[in-house]
Design a protein around this motif. Structure first.
Motif, mmCIF file in Angstrom:
data_model
loop_
_atom_site.group_PDB
_atom_site.id
_atom_site.type_symbol
_atom_site.label_atom_id
_atom_site.label_comp_id
_atom_site.label_asym_id
_atom_site.label_seq_id
_atom_site.Cartn_x
_atom_site.Cartn_y
_atom_site.Cartn_z
ATOM 1 N N SER A 113 29.731 -22.196 -46.535
ATOM 2 C CA SER A 113 29.206 -21.379 -47.615
ATOM 3 C C SER A 113 30.103 -21.472 -48.840
ATOM 4 O O SER A 113 31.314 -21.293 -48.759
ATOM 5 C CB SER A 113 29.113 -19.920 -47.168
ATOM 6 O OG SER A 113 28.748 -19.113 -48.256
ATOM 7 N N ILE A 125 24.316 -14.596 -42.635
ATOM 8 C CA ILE A 125 24.617 -16.014 -42.827
ATOM 9 C C ILE A 125 24.485 -16.426 -44.286
ATOM 10 O O ILE A 125 25.318 -17.163 -44.822
ATOM 11 C CB ILE A 125 23.692 -16.881 -41.952
ATOM 12 C CG1 ILE A 125 23.998 -16.643 -40.470
ATOM 13 C CG2 ILE A 125 23.846 -18.363 -42.289
ATOM 14 C CD1 ILE A 125 22.986 -17.275 -39.526
ATOM 15 N N HIS A 126 23.430 -15.961 -44.930
ATOM 16 C CA HIS A 126 23.175 -16.368 -46.309
ATOM 17 C C HIS A 126 23.638 -15.331 -47.324
ATOM 18 O O HIS A 126 23.285 -15.400 -48.498
ATOM 19 C CB HIS A 126 21.690 -16.668 -46.490
ATOM 20 C CG HIS A 126 21.225 -17.814 -45.655
ATOM 21 N ND1 HIS A 126 21.500 -19.125 -45.950
ATOM 22 C CD2 HIS A 126 20.539 -17.826 -44.486
ATOM 23 C CE1 HIS A 126 20.989 -19.905 -45.020
ATOM 24 N NE2 HIS A 126 20.402 -19.152 -44.115
ATOM 25 N N ALA A 131 28.950 -14.936 -46.324
ATOM 26 C CA ALA A 131 29.974 -15.024 -45.281
ATOM 27 C C ALA A 131 30.369 -16.475 -45.058
ATOM 28 O O ALA A 131 29.513 -17.361 -45.064
ATOM 29 C CB ALA A 131 29.451 -14.424 -43.980
ATOM 30 N N THR A 149 30.713 -19.831 -43.526
ATOM 31 C CA THR A 149 29.846 -20.381 -42.484
ATOM 32 C C THR A 149 30.002 -21.889 -42.385
ATOM 33 O O THR A 149 30.098 -22.585 -43.398
ATOM 34 C CB THR A 149 28.371 -20.045 -42.782
ATOM 35 O OG1 THR A 149 28.186 -18.630 -42.726
ATOM 36 C CG2 THR A 149 27.434 -20.704 -41.787
ATOM 37 N N ARG A 160 27.897 -25.080 -40.776
ATOM 38 C CA ARG A 160 26.595 -25.464 -40.232
ATOM 39 C C ARG A 160 26.682 -26.822 -39.552
ATOM 40 O O ARG A 160 27.274 -27.764 -40.096
ATOM 41 C CB ARG A 160 25.545 -25.511 -41.341
ATOM 42 C CG ARG A 160 24.209 -26.122 -40.895
ATOM 43 C CD ARG A 160 23.208 -26.229 -42.033
ATOM 44 N NE ARG A 160 22.101 -27.116 -41.688
ATOM 45 C CZ ARG A 160 21.047 -26.762 -40.960
ATOM 46 N NH1 ARG A 160 20.953 -25.522 -40.519
ATOM 47 N NH2 ARG A 160 20.088 -27.627 -40.684
ATOM 48 N N ASN A 170 25.086 -22.452 -36.523
ATOM 49 C CA ASN A 170 25.981 -21.943 -37.551
ATOM 50 C C ASN A 170 27.096 -21.138 -36.890
ATOM 51 O O ASN A 170 26.845 -20.353 -35.970
ATOM 52 C CB ASN A 170 25.247 -21.019 -38.537
ATOM 53 C CG ASN A 170 24.505 -21.778 -39.613
ATOM 54 O OD1 ASN A 170 24.621 -22.985 -39.726
ATOM 55 N ND2 ASN A 170 23.727 -21.067 -40.407
ATOM 56 N N THR A 178 29.640 -18.337 -38.137
ATOM 57 C CA THR A 178 29.753 -17.461 -39.302
ATOM 58 C C THR A 178 30.737 -16.341 -39.033
ATOM 59 O O THR A 178 30.660 -15.677 -37.996
ATOM 60 C CB THR A 178 28.382 -16.850 -39.651
ATOM 61 O OG1 THR A 178 27.439 -17.903 -39.871
ATOM 62 C CG2 THR A 178 28.479 -15.983 -40.898
ATOM 63 N N GLU A 179 31.651 -16.113 -39.948
ATOM 64 C CA GLU A 179 32.612 -15.024 -39.795
ATOM 65 C C GLU A 179 31.921 -13.670 -39.992
ATOM 66 O O GLU A 179 31.085 -13.514 -40.895
ATOM 67 C CB GLU A 179 33.757 -15.177 -40.791
ATOM 68 C CG GLU A 179 34.644 -16.385 -40.513
ATOM 69 C CD GLU A 179 35.899 -16.389 -41.363
ATOM 70 O OE1 GLU A 179 36.239 -15.335 -41.938
ATOM 71 O OE2 GLU A 179 36.544 -17.446 -41.447
ATOM 72 N N ALA A 198 33.588 -13.580 -35.380
ATOM 73 C CA ALA A 198 32.557 -14.560 -35.758
ATOM 74 C C ALA A 198 31.362 -14.488 -34.816
ATOM 75 O O ALA A 198 31.439 -13.934 -33.712
ATOM 76 C CB ALA A 198 33.127 -15.968 -35.764
#
Length: 216
Positions: free
Chosen positions: A57, A112-113, A116, A118, A120, A134, A136-137, A192
């Protein structure tokens, strides 16, 4: 399946998906929709739909207080044996044409979007066979909310290591009379979450290997 449900699944391709157990669906890579189950024929699912998200991200937010370190490359989230199996079974890693989401659950997509950090990763070419993951934190508040939300969305959850793994799966038949199976497996751990959506390709022990590699 009604006309409306068939229309909704028509947009789904092997890109990212959320599921309702044993209902007919197709997968797709789209911005952030939640999926609805259906039991009638649907268009043939594929791994291409919309624009894929970045590997990491671009929006950096304050990292949650955790010892978790987000990997910088997809190869780092697997054990050597799992990586070799994936490279053999369904290459390539991160085909740019695969835009499948790693979930279609609205709560997870919002995180996710939402900026954060991320990473992928996807396996396979744009087709009816592959997966997307993904890493993600998240912080503790988000983790608790996810663990509460997924069972309400139809996922079956259980303990895995020091966290929680939740799964859902669907089977269906396309309008071309092709059978398919799609699903999602999500792990919520310290610092995460790992979200994975797949279609016709669910390597045994996949999420367990990622968890052992990142938190072991």
């Amino acid at each position: 399946m009604g006309t409306v449900e068939r229309s909704r699944w028509k947009r789904v391709v092997v890109g990212c998906a959320a599921l309702v157990v044993l209902a007919s669906v197709v997968t797709g890579c789209r911005p952030e929709p939640a999926i609805t189950p259906s039991s009638s024929p649907s268009p043939s699912p594929t791994m291409r739909d919309t624009t894929p998200g970045p590997s990491v991200s671009p929006i950096e937010t304050e990292k949650p207080q955790s010892a978790f370190e987000l990997p910088t490359a997809c190869e780092q989230i697997y054990s050597a044996s799992m990586l070799a199996d994936l490279q053999s079974a369904n290459p390539p890693l991160n085909d740019p044409g695969v835009t499948m989401l790693s979930t279609e659950n609205a709560d997870l997509l919002e995180i996710i979007h939402g900026g954060a950090p991320t990473l992928r990763c996807s396996w396979g070419q744009p087709s009816e066979y592959g997966l997307a993951t993904n890493v993600t934190e998240i912080d503790g508040t988000q983790a608790a909310a996810i663990v509460a939300a997924l069972p309400a969305a139809g996922f079956g959850c259980e303990a895995l290591g020091d966290g929680t793994v939740c799964r859902i799966e669907q089977k269906g038949i396309t309008l071309d009379d092709n059978e398919y199976t799609r699903g999602e497996t999500h792990y919520v751990g310290d610092g995460a979450m790992v979200t994975t959506a797949w279609i016709n390709f669910a390597p045994e022990g996949y999420t367990e290997d990622v968890v052992a590699t990142l938190w072991g």
